[in-house]
Design an enzyme around this catalytic site. Structure first.
Site, PDB file in Angstrom:
ATOM      1  N   ASP A  29       0.841  -1.196   0.000  1.00 15.16           N
ATOM      2  CA  ASP A  29       0.000   0.000   0.000  1.00 15.16           C
ATOM      3  C   ASP A  29       0.879   1.250   0.000  1.00 15.16           C
ATOM      4  OD1 ASP A  29      -2.100  -1.741   0.216  1.00 15.16           O
ATOM      5  OD2 ASP A  29      -2.537  -1.303   2.319  1.00 15.16           O
ATOM      6  N   GLN A  30       0.360   2.324  -0.556  1.00 17.96           N
ATOM      7  CA  GLN A  30       1.135   3.562  -0.657  1.00 17.96           C
ATOM      8  C   GLN A  30       1.724   4.018   0.681  1.00 17.96           C
ATOM      9  OE1 GLN A  30      -0.573   6.554  -3.164  1.00 17.96           O
ATOM     10  NE2 GLN A  30       0.573   8.214  -2.243  1.00 17.96           N
TER      11      GLN A  30
END
Length: 219
Positions: A55-56
Protein backbone atom coordinates in the site's frame (compact mmCIF):
# COMPACT_ATOMS: atom_id res chain seq x y z
CA UNK A 1 15.51 3.65 -5.43
CA UNK A 2 16.97 2.02 -2.37
CA UNK A 3 18.10 -1.29 -3.88
CA UNK A 4 18.81 -4.19 -1.51
CA UNK A 5 19.64 -6.75 -4.22
CA UNK A 6 19.75 -6.98 -7.99
CA UNK A 7 20.73 -9.53 -10.61
CA UNK A 8 19.69 -10.19 -14.22
CA UNK A 9 16.25 -11.47 -13.15
CA UNK A 10 15.01 -9.52 -10.10
CA UNK A 11 15.34 -6.29 -8.12
CA UNK A 12 14.65 -6.16 -4.38
CA UNK A 13 14.07 -2.68 -2.97
CA UNK A 14 13.25 -0.91 0.29
CA UNK A 15 10.09 1.00 -0.67
CA UNK A 16 9.60 4.32 1.14
CA UNK A 17 6.32 5.22 2.79
CA UNK A 18 4.11 7.54 0.75
CA UNK A 19 5.13 6.23 -2.67
CA UNK A 20 2.56 4.19 -4.59
CA UNK A 21 3.47 0.82 -6.07
CA UNK A 22 1.79 1.89 -9.31
CA UNK A 23 -0.26 5.03 -9.84
CA UNK A 24 -2.87 5.86 -12.46
CA UNK A 25 -2.13 9.58 -12.00
CA UNK A 26 0.10 11.05 -14.69
CA UNK A 27 3.24 12.56 -13.22
CA UNK A 28 2.86 10.97 -9.77
CA UNK A 29 5.97 9.20 -8.57
CA UNK A 30 5.56 5.44 -8.17
CA UNK A 31 7.76 2.39 -7.82
CA UNK A 32 6.88 0.96 -11.23
CA UNK A 33 7.87 4.14 -13.10
CA UNK A 34 10.98 4.64 -10.98
CA UNK A 35 12.13 1.09 -11.75
CA UNK A 36 11.57 1.60 -15.48
CA UNK A 37 13.60 4.80 -15.41
CA UNK A 38 16.33 3.06 -13.46
CA UNK A 39 16.60 0.28 -16.07
CA UNK A 40 16.51 2.78 -18.95
CA UNK A 41 19.36 4.73 -17.35
CA UNK A 42 21.37 1.50 -17.22
CA UNK A 43 20.54 0.93 -20.91
CA UNK A 44 18.63 -2.23 -20.05
CA UNK A 45 15.29 -3.33 -21.59
CA UNK A 46 12.31 -1.17 -20.54
CA UNK A 47 10.60 -4.00 -18.69
CA UNK A 48 9.51 -4.28 -15.07
CA UNK A 49 6.87 -6.55 -13.55
CA UNK A 50 5.13 -6.22 -10.20
CA UNK A 51 5.20 -9.50 -8.30
CA UNK A 52 3.30 -8.15 -5.28
CA UNK A 53 2.26 -4.74 -3.96
CA UNK A 54 2.63 -2.62 -0.85
CA UNK A 55 0.00 0.00 0.00
CA UNK A 56 1.13 3.56 -0.66
CA UNK A 57 1.55 4.42 3.07
CA UNK A 58 3.45 1.19 3.77
CA UNK A 59 7.25 0.97 3.63
CA UNK A 60 9.56 -2.00 3.31
CA UNK A 61 10.93 -4.89 1.29
CA UNK A 62 9.43 -5.30 -2.18
CA UNK A 63 10.36 -7.66 -5.03
CA UNK A 64 10.26 -6.70 -8.72
CA UNK A 65 10.88 -8.92 -11.74
CA UNK A 66 12.84 -7.93 -14.84
CA UNK A 67 11.12 -10.34 -17.23
CA UNK A 68 7.76 -12.03 -17.83
CA UNK A 69 9.36 -15.39 -17.11
CA UNK A 70 10.76 -14.30 -13.75
CA UNK A 71 7.45 -12.63 -12.84
CA UNK A 72 5.46 -15.75 -13.70
CA UNK A 73 7.69 -18.01 -11.61
CA UNK A 74 7.64 -15.64 -8.62
CA UNK A 75 3.90 -14.96 -8.85
CA UNK A 76 3.15 -18.68 -8.60
CA UNK A 77 4.59 -18.66 -5.09
CA UNK A 78 3.58 -15.26 -3.74
CA UNK A 79 1.27 -16.81 -1.13
CA UNK A 80 2.85 -20.26 -0.77
CA UNK A 81 6.60 -19.71 -1.25
CA UNK A 82 7.03 -16.15 0.01
CA UNK A 83 7.47 -15.60 3.75
CA UNK A 84 6.48 -11.96 4.30
CA UNK A 85 7.05 -10.46 7.73
CA UNK A 86 5.78 -7.04 8.79
CA UNK A 87 5.98 -4.89 11.88
CA UNK A 88 3.17 -2.57 12.97
CA UNK A 89 2.64 -0.21 15.87
CA UNK A 90 -0.97 -0.71 16.94
CA UNK A 91 -3.06 1.29 19.37
CA UNK A 92 -4.22 -0.86 22.25
CA UNK A 93 -3.04 -4.19 23.55
CA UNK A 94 -3.90 -7.67 22.22
CA UNK A 95 -5.31 -10.04 24.83
CA UNK A 96 -2.75 -12.70 23.94
CA UNK A 97 0.90 -12.42 22.91
CA UNK A 98 0.54 -14.71 19.89
CA UNK A 99 -2.47 -15.36 17.70
CA UNK A 100 -3.56 -16.31 14.20
CA UNK A 101 -6.40 -14.25 12.72
CA UNK A 102 -8.65 -15.82 10.09
CA UNK A 103 -11.32 -13.63 8.50
CA UNK A 104 -13.21 -13.21 5.27
CA UNK A 105 -12.75 -9.88 3.51
CA UNK A 106 -14.55 -8.09 0.73
CA UNK A 107 -13.36 -5.01 -1.13
CA UNK A 108 -15.57 -2.06 -2.03
CA UNK A 109 -14.10 -0.76 -5.29
CA UNK A 110 -16.05 2.49 -5.01
CA UNK A 111 -14.46 3.49 -1.69
CA UNK A 112 -11.23 1.47 -2.08
CA UNK A 113 -11.85 0.00 1.37
CA UNK A 114 -12.13 -3.59 2.57
CA UNK A 115 -14.11 -5.00 5.48
CA UNK A 116 -14.54 -8.23 7.41
CA UNK A 117 -17.71 -10.11 6.48
CA UNK A 118 -19.29 -13.52 7.04
CA UNK A 119 -17.75 -16.22 4.86
CA UNK A 120 -21.14 -16.76 3.19
CA UNK A 121 -20.94 -13.31 1.55
CA UNK A 122 -20.50 -13.60 -2.21
CA UNK A 123 -17.00 -12.81 -3.49
CA UNK A 124 -15.52 -12.66 0.01
CA UNK A 125 -11.95 -13.99 0.31
CA UNK A 126 -10.25 -15.76 3.20
CA UNK A 127 -7.51 -13.73 4.91
CA UNK A 128 -4.98 -15.22 7.32
CA UNK A 129 -2.17 -13.65 9.33
CA UNK A 130 -0.29 -14.44 12.52
CA UNK A 131 1.02 -11.88 14.98
CA UNK A 132 3.33 -11.80 17.97
CA UNK A 133 3.79 -9.01 20.52
CA UNK A 134 7.32 -7.54 20.37
CA UNK A 135 7.20 -4.61 22.80
CA UNK A 136 5.04 -1.92 24.43
CA UNK A 137 5.34 1.83 23.88
CA UNK A 138 3.83 5.10 25.13
CA UNK A 139 3.14 3.76 28.62
CA UNK A 140 1.34 0.74 27.23
CA UNK A 141 -0.95 2.69 24.92
CA UNK A 142 0.69 1.17 21.85
CA UNK A 143 2.05 -2.27 20.99
CA UNK A 144 4.67 -3.26 18.44
CA UNK A 145 3.61 -6.42 16.59
CA UNK A 146 5.53 -8.79 14.35
CA UNK A 147 3.16 -10.07 11.68
CA UNK A 148 3.52 -13.00 9.28
CA UNK A 149 1.20 -12.61 6.31
CA UNK A 150 -0.28 -15.86 5.03
CA UNK A 151 -2.49 -14.41 2.26
CA UNK A 152 -2.35 -11.22 0.23
CA UNK A 153 -5.70 -9.41 0.36
CA UNK A 154 -6.47 -5.75 -0.20
CA UNK A 155 -5.47 -3.75 2.92
CA UNK A 156 -5.42 -7.09 4.74
CA UNK A 157 -3.22 -6.33 7.75
CA UNK A 158 -4.85 -2.95 8.32
CA UNK A 159 -8.39 -4.37 8.14
CA UNK A 160 -7.80 -7.47 10.25
CA UNK A 161 -5.94 -5.71 13.05
CA UNK A 162 -8.58 -2.98 13.21
CA UNK A 163 -11.36 -5.58 13.30
CA UNK A 164 -9.53 -7.41 16.10
CA UNK A 165 -9.61 -4.22 18.19
CA UNK A 166 -6.13 -2.80 17.76
CA UNK A 167 -5.89 -0.57 14.65
CA UNK A 168 -2.52 0.60 13.33
CA UNK A 169 -1.30 4.00 14.52
CA UNK A 170 -1.60 6.61 11.79
CA UNK A 171 -4.13 4.63 9.76
CA UNK A 172 -7.05 7.00 9.25
CA UNK A 173 -9.00 4.64 6.97
CA UNK A 174 -9.43 1.88 9.54
CA UNK A 175 -9.17 3.92 12.73
CA UNK A 176 -11.00 3.72 16.03
CA UNK A 177 -11.73 6.69 18.28
CA UNK A 178 -8.76 5.71 20.46
CA UNK A 179 -6.35 5.31 17.54
CA UNK A 180 -7.40 8.66 16.07
CA UNK A 181 -6.69 10.33 19.42
CA UNK A 182 -3.33 8.56 19.72
CA UNK A 183 -2.38 9.54 16.16
CA UNK A 184 -3.22 13.19 16.80
CA UNK A 185 -1.60 13.42 20.24
CA UNK A 186 1.65 11.82 19.04
CA UNK A 187 1.82 13.61 15.66
CA UNK A 188 1.84 10.36 13.71
CA UNK A 189 1.78 11.36 10.04
CA UNK A 190 1.78 7.96 8.33
CA UNK A 191 0.57 4.40 8.71
CA UNK A 192 3.08 2.68 11.00
CA UNK A 193 3.30 -0.55 9.04
CA UNK A 194 6.54 -1.82 7.49
CA UNK A 195 7.43 -4.95 5.50
CA UNK A 196 10.60 -5.81 7.41
CA UNK A 197 11.45 -9.13 5.78
CA UNK A 198 10.75 -11.18 2.67
CA UNK A 199 12.06 -14.68 2.04
CA UNK A 200 11.53 -16.53 -1.24
CA UNK A 201 13.11 -18.89 -3.76
CA UNK A 202 15.01 -17.33 -6.65
CA UNK A 203 13.00 -18.00 -9.85
CA UNK A 204 15.95 -19.43 -11.77
CA UNK A 205 18.80 -20.41 -9.44
CA UNK A 206 16.55 -22.08 -6.86
CA UNK A 207 18.51 -20.35 -4.07
CA UNK A 208 16.55 -19.40 -0.97
CA UNK A 209 16.88 -15.62 -0.51
CA UNK A 210 16.00 -13.49 2.50
CA UNK A 211 16.09 -9.71 2.79
CA UNK A 212 15.51 -7.89 6.05
CA UNK A 213 15.43 -4.26 7.21
CA UNK A 214 14.64 -2.40 10.41
CA UNK A 215 11.29 -0.66 10.66
CA UNK A 216 11.35 3.13 10.12
CA UNK A 217 8.95 4.20 12.89
CA UNK A 218 11.30 6.29 15.09
CA UNK A 219 9.70 4.90 18.24
Amino acid sequence: MNILFEDQHIIVINKPSGVATQSASIGQKDIYSEALRYRKKKKEPSEIYLVHRLDQPVSGVMVLAKSKEAAAKLSEGVNSDFTKVYEALVVGSPKVNKETLEDYLIKDSKTNLSKVVDKSVKDSKKAILSYEVVDKYHNGQATLLKIILKTGRHHQIRVQLSHAGFPIAGDLKYASKESLEFTKENNVNRVLLCAVSNEFTHPFTGERLKFSIDNDFNL
